[in-house]
Write an enzyme that holds these catalytic residues in place. Structure first.
Site, PDB file in Angstrom:
ATOM      1  CG  ASP A  75     135.292 -10.128 -17.161  1.00  0.00           C
ATOM      2  OD1 ASP A  75     135.650  -8.869 -17.845  1.00  0.00           O
ATOM      3  OD2 ASP A  75     134.727 -10.223 -16.290  1.00  0.00           O
ATOM      4  CG  ASP A 113     127.179  -5.730 -13.108  1.00  0.00           C
ATOM      5  OD1 ASP A 113     127.276  -5.895 -14.430  1.00  0.00           O
ATOM      6  OD2 ASP A 113     127.059  -4.761 -12.490  1.00  0.00           O
TER       7      ASP A 113
HETATM    8  C1  BGC Z   1     125.374 -11.887 -17.822  1.00  0.00           C
HETATM    9  C2  BGC Z   1     124.511 -12.246 -18.932  1.00  0.00           C
HETATM   10  C3  BGC Z   1     123.798 -11.118 -19.688  1.00  0.00           C
HETATM   11  C4  BGC Z   1     125.028  -9.934 -19.530  1.00  0.00           C
HETATM   12  C5  BGC Z   1     124.578  -8.532 -19.918  1.00  0.00           C
HETATM   13  C6  BGC Z   1     126.253 -11.014 -17.983  1.00  0.00           C
HETATM   14  O1  BGC Z   1     126.930 -10.507 -16.857  1.00  0.00           O
HETATM   15  O2  BGC Z   1     125.958 -13.072 -17.483  1.00  0.00           O
HETATM   16  O3  BGC Z   1     123.628 -13.180 -19.050  1.00  0.00           O
HETATM   17  O4  BGC Z   1     123.425 -11.107 -20.823  1.00  0.00           O
HETATM   18  O5  BGC Z   1     125.831  -9.761 -18.404  1.00  0.00           O
HETATM   19  O6  BGC Z   1     123.577  -8.116 -19.165  1.00  0.00           O
END
Ligand code: BGC
Length: 524
Positions: free
Chosen positions: A246, A461
């Site tokens: 992103d 998320d």
């Molecule tokens: C989070 C991370 C996480 C990743 C995978 C992201 O949205 O901020 O901490 O490791 O997702 O789940």
């Protein structure tokens, strides 16, 4: 219980200790290496030692028999020793064979870490002929929540903060486990830029540009990761890196946000990504894919052409220019379908004029990713340039999945009745009611290096309530209103977020995991 090192060549005392050990072992009909206590030393024992090493709690498992190289500690090398013993490449574990007598000298195994693998020449597509590492930690959670059907699938390991490099089994523990599994592809996400997640709140990170974040990103995050990945023990692995989800897409569309505007300047995203690519690029076995958002973000003509410039130039500015990356990845942690099978029968005009697609050119990831690749190649990138698509949660199966195109009615009736993407708005990204998508697959379509699972299914998320306790690992993570199950989506007028209840981003969410399993497509 740890056994002491019995090997001190020539010393009577060590012979005596060894004798006692063997005597004890045979007394109970047990040999070193037989941690399952079933009377055999085989690959299951190797697996159990590896599982214990990565923090799982295997049963049966008797640690008293796990130090198979007698170096006084139990670690991944012991599992490796058992595997070697099992396949006949060594004919004894220290003091374990029944033919040994106390007068024999036991030679210690000199290694304390897995043996260096053999480097291979660079390949075009690291997924062809690839065996993916199965993240033991994720796998266990998936299995415990009824996910046995997918628990052996290789997912990406997210290095989402400096602490992730060493916490738990750490990056090294995962790499060792990959070697132990016999994998040759190790997938990791680089995700800790200063001002991370500048346009949203759920995954705000630990580093800030205004607080010297770039310096820390380089020295405390990228450098240690590169040092570990560069260990000779891991050179047989093709290390696939997804670079900063992103981040650059936010520089394409969200510069009116102050955090993103700052990230567009000195010490920001471009500088950080170029540093990451340069450092990771010093290793012969890394394959980096820079994140490219998804079709529901960069698919409109103006965003599309701007993204080519912004992201293309960011990559060209790295030391190896157009050769700094293996390619790009789309749909990371998103829900956009790989393909929209029934919209293929609906006219382009009807689709573009529908409320859901809002004149976007692309309704699904595969054609978007293929078009982006062509555009990059036209822009000077090599023909070996490949794309990844994160398909982990874009399956959209389950009872609400349409089974054919709707052919009559208003544009919206036709499109909404035909699309498999069941979101209330295409911009919704937080904890959606989608399903597990295509399983990882090498070279599934022209120009696509692989379908991969970047976002491990079951991981949130973003937290779903404004009234949250900060995540102790990542206190910068905030509540984003797009994660509120009862809130309005910030992307469209009067539509809900479509999110389900969830803990902080990255934390395990049983509710979501099981929903994704139920709505898997292809079904499990
Ligand atoms: C989070 C991370 C996480 C990743 C995978 C992201 O949205 O901020 O901490 O490791 O997702 O789940």
């Amino acid at each position: 219980m740890k056994k002491q090192n019995v090997v001190r060549k020539g010393l009577l005392r060590s012979a005596l200790v060894l004798f006692l050990l063997l005597a004890t072992a045979s007394l109970f009909g047990q040999t070193i290496g037989d941690v399952t206590m079933d009377g055999q030393v085989n690959i299951v024992d190797a697996l159990q030692i590896a599982r214990a090493y990565v923090g799982l709690d295997p049963t049966p498992y008797n640690e008293a028999y796990a130090d198979t190289n007698c170096d006084g500690t139990v670690n991944i090398v012991d599992a490796l020793q058992v595997a070697r013993f099992y396949v006949g490449s060594i004919d004894e574990l220290c003091g374990s064979t029944e033919t040994e007598t106390p007068t024999q000298t036991v030679t210690p195994t000199p290694t304390t870490t897995p043996t260096a693998g053999t480097a291979e020449p660079r390949v075009d597509n690291p997924y062809v002929g690839g065996t993916l590492y199965v993240d033991q930690v994720w796998s266990e959670k998936a299995r415990n929540d009824g996910g046995a059907a997918i628990a052996d699938i290789g997912t990406f390991l997210w290095m989402d903060r400096i602490g992730a490099i060493t916490d738990g089994i750490g990056l090294r523990g995962h790499l060792d486990a990959a070697i132990q599994q016999g994998a040759n592809v190790f997938q990791v996400v680089i995700y800790d830029l200063p001002n991370r997640d500048c346009f949203a709140l759920a995954s705000n990170g630990e580093l800030r540009i205004s607080e010297g974040g770039m310096q820390r990103y380089q020295t405390e995050y990228i450098d240690p990761i590169v040092e570990i990945l560069g260990d000779a023990n891991y050179r047989s692995l093709r290390i696939v890196c997804v670079i900063e989800p992103d981040s650059l897409p936010n520089l394409v569309t969200n510069l009116d946000d102050p955090d993103c505007a700052e990230a567009n300047g000195a010490g920001g995203y471009v500088e950080g990504i170029q540093y990451a690519l340069d450092q990771l690029g010093t290793l012969p076995n890394t394959y980096c894919y820079v994140d490219y958002g998804h079709s529901g973000w960069l698919g409109w003509p103006d965003n599309y052409s701007q993204a080519l410039q912004v992201i293309g130039n960011a990559i060209k500015g790295a030391s190896k220019g157009v050769n700094s990356v293996a390619g790009l990845v789309t749909c990371t942690a998103n829900y956009t379908p790989t393909e929209e099978p029934y919209l293929k029968n609906v006219s382009t005009e009807v689709i573009r004029q529908s409320s859901f697609y809002e004149w976007n050119t692309y309704v699904s990831e595969l054609p978007f990713a293929q078009a982006v690749r062509q555009s990059f190649i036209q822009n000077g990138f090599p023909s070996t340039f490949g794309m990844l698509i994160d398909t982990s949660r874009n399956g959209w199966g389950g009872p609400d999945r349409p089974t054919r195109a709707v052919t009559s009615g208003s544009n919206d009736q036709i499109v909404d009745g035909s699309r498999i993407d069941r979101r209330t708005h295409r911009g919704n990204w937080c904890n959606q009611k989608g399903g597990i998508g295509e399983r990882p697959k090498a070279a599934p379509a022209t120009g696509i290096d692989a379908y991969v699972w970047v976002k491990p299914p079951g991981e949130s998320d973003g937290v779903s309530t404004a009234d949250f306790e900060p995540d102790p690992n990542d206190p910068a993570k905030q509540f984003d209103p797009n994660c509120d199950p009862n809130g309005q989506s910030s992307y469209g007028d009067g539509v809900l977020t479509g999110a389900v209840e969830a803990p902080h981003a990255g934390r395990w969410n049983t509710l979501h995991f099981q929903m994704l399993m139920d709505n898997a497509y292809p079904p499990l």
